[in-house]
Design an enzyme around this catalytic site. Sequence first.
Site, PDB file in Angstrom:
ATOM      1  N   ARG A 149       0.866  -1.170   0.000  1.00 29.98           N
ATOM      2  CA  ARG A 149       0.000   0.000   0.000  1.00 29.98           C
ATOM      3  C   ARG A 149       0.909   1.228   0.000  1.00 29.98           C
ATOM      4  NH1 ARG A 149      -2.081  -3.434   4.149  1.00 29.98           N
ATOM      5  NH2 ARG A 149      -4.175  -4.232   3.671  1.00 29.98           N
ATOM      6  N   LYS A 173      -2.145  -2.105   7.998  1.00 27.56           N
ATOM      7  CA  LYS A 173      -3.302  -1.501   8.669  1.00 27.56           C
ATOM      8  C   LYS A 173      -3.348  -1.912  10.130  1.00 27.56           C
ATOM      9  CE  LYS A 173      -6.404  -0.824   4.744  1.00 27.56           C
ATOM     10  NZ  LYS A 173      -7.746  -1.130   4.186  1.00 27.56           N
ATOM     11  N   HIS A 244      -1.842   2.588  -6.026  1.00 23.88           N
ATOM     12  CA  HIS A 244      -2.510   1.319  -5.739  1.00 23.88           C
ATOM     13  C   HIS A 244      -2.557   0.407  -6.960  1.00 23.88           C
ATOM     14  CE1 HIS A 244      -4.294  -0.285  -2.131  1.00 23.88           C
ATOM     15  NE2 HIS A 244      -5.246  -0.862  -2.823  1.00 23.88           N
ATOM     16  N   ARG A 247      -0.013  -2.279  -6.750  1.00 26.24           N
ATOM     17  CA  ARG A 247      -0.422  -3.327  -5.795  1.00 26.24           C
ATOM     18  C   ARG A 247      -1.379  -4.299  -6.479  1.00 26.24           C
ATOM     19  NH1 ARG A 247      -1.089  -4.555  -0.197  1.00 26.24           N
ATOM     20  NH2 ARG A 247      -3.242  -4.921   0.463  1.00 26.24           N
ATOM     21  N   HIS A 270      -4.120  -8.872   3.716  1.00 27.51           N
ATOM     22  CA  HIS A 270      -5.578  -8.824   3.818  1.00 27.51           C
ATOM     23  C   HIS A 270      -6.041  -9.631   5.024  1.00 27.51           C
ATOM     24  CE1 HIS A 270      -6.266  -7.948  -0.748  1.00 27.51           C
ATOM     25  NE2 HIS A 270      -6.026  -6.855  -0.046  1.00 27.51           N
ATOM     26  N   TYR A 279      -9.117 -10.813  -7.062  1.00 25.89           N
ATOM     27  CA  TYR A 279      -8.096 -11.076  -8.076  1.00 25.89           C
ATOM     28  C   TYR A 279      -8.378 -12.345  -8.863  1.00 25.89           C
ATOM     29  CZ  TYR A 279      -5.887  -7.233  -5.743  1.00 25.89           C
ATOM     30  OH  TYR A 279      -5.655  -5.990  -5.213  1.00 25.89           O
TER      31      TYR A 279
END
Length: 300
Positions: A149, A173, A244, A247, A270, A279
Site C-alpha cells: 500500500r 493496517k 494502488h 499493488r 488482507h 483477483y
Amino acid sequence: MIWNTYLRGFKLYLNVEKGLSDHSISAYERDVEKLARFVEKEFGELPIQALDINHIRSFLQELHQCDIDPRSQSRILSGLRAFSQYLILEGMIPSDVMEHIEAPKIARRIPEVLSIEEVKSLLESFDLSQPLAHRNRAMLEVLYACGLRVSELIHLHIDHIYEELEMIKVLGKNNKERLVPISQRALKYLNIYLSERKNGLIKAEARHLVFLNRRGRGLTRHMIYHIIKEAGERAGIEKNISPHTLRHCFATHLVEGGADLRAVQELLGHASIMTTEIYTHINNEYLRNTIHKFHPLNRS
C-alpha cells in the site's frame, strides 16, 4: 459544533486503543463531524446520550438524497460504527446505535491493472540522469515487487530491510506487521537510491524512513501519486493509474501465474480471503479476453 468534547476523546481512542493511522483517524473524524452537523441542523443541540438509531437512519437518508454513492456511504458507516463503540465503552450510550444499520450493497469493482509489458514500460520510464530519478524508480520497483500500500511505502523503515534474507518488514493496517519477500531486482534499485540518500539532506525526525523528499522529510501520498501519473504519461499508458495500481498488478500477475490465493492474501496483508478473491475475478476476465483475442473462431 456539538459533541466537540466527544470528538476529541474519540480521536484519542482511535490513536491509543485502536492504533489507527493519522489518515484513518482524520477520515473517521470527518465522518462523525458530518453526522454532528446533520443532527444539529435537524434536531438542534441533541445530547449525545439521546442519539439513537432513528437519527442514524435519518442521516443515511440524507446521504442518499445527496447522491452520495454506496461505497462512500459504507465508508462513512465505518466511522460511525467506531464512534458508537467508543461511546459504549465510555458509558455515554446504553447500546450500540449502529447494531441494526446495514451497509448499502456495493457492486464489486474490478480494479484496472496493467499488463506486464506496461509495468515494464512504467518502471523504465525514468531518466536516471535526472535528480530523484533513482528514488522514484526504486519506489515503483518496491511497490510492484512487494505489493505494498502507498502508506506502507511511505512508512517503510531503513532497519526493516533485511537484504540478506531478501525480505522487508511492513507496517500495515492497524499497525499489523508482516514480512514480505523483495526481489533482487528491487533490492538493486533500492540500494542505488540508498547510496544517493546518504549524501542528501536528512531531517532528524525522518532519518528512519527509507524514502525522503528533497528537503529530507518523508513523502506524502500526493507526491507519490504525482510521480506515478507522470511516469505513466512518459510510458504512454492511457489507463488511469495510481500507486494502488501497482499493488493490484502485483496480486493479479501472481494469480495469473498460478500463485495460491492464501499466499497472495498473506503477502497483501488482507485480513479476509474475501478481499483477495477479487483477483480471481480479474484472472477470469484475463482468461476471457485471452480466448476472445486468440481463439481462431473468434477472429474476424
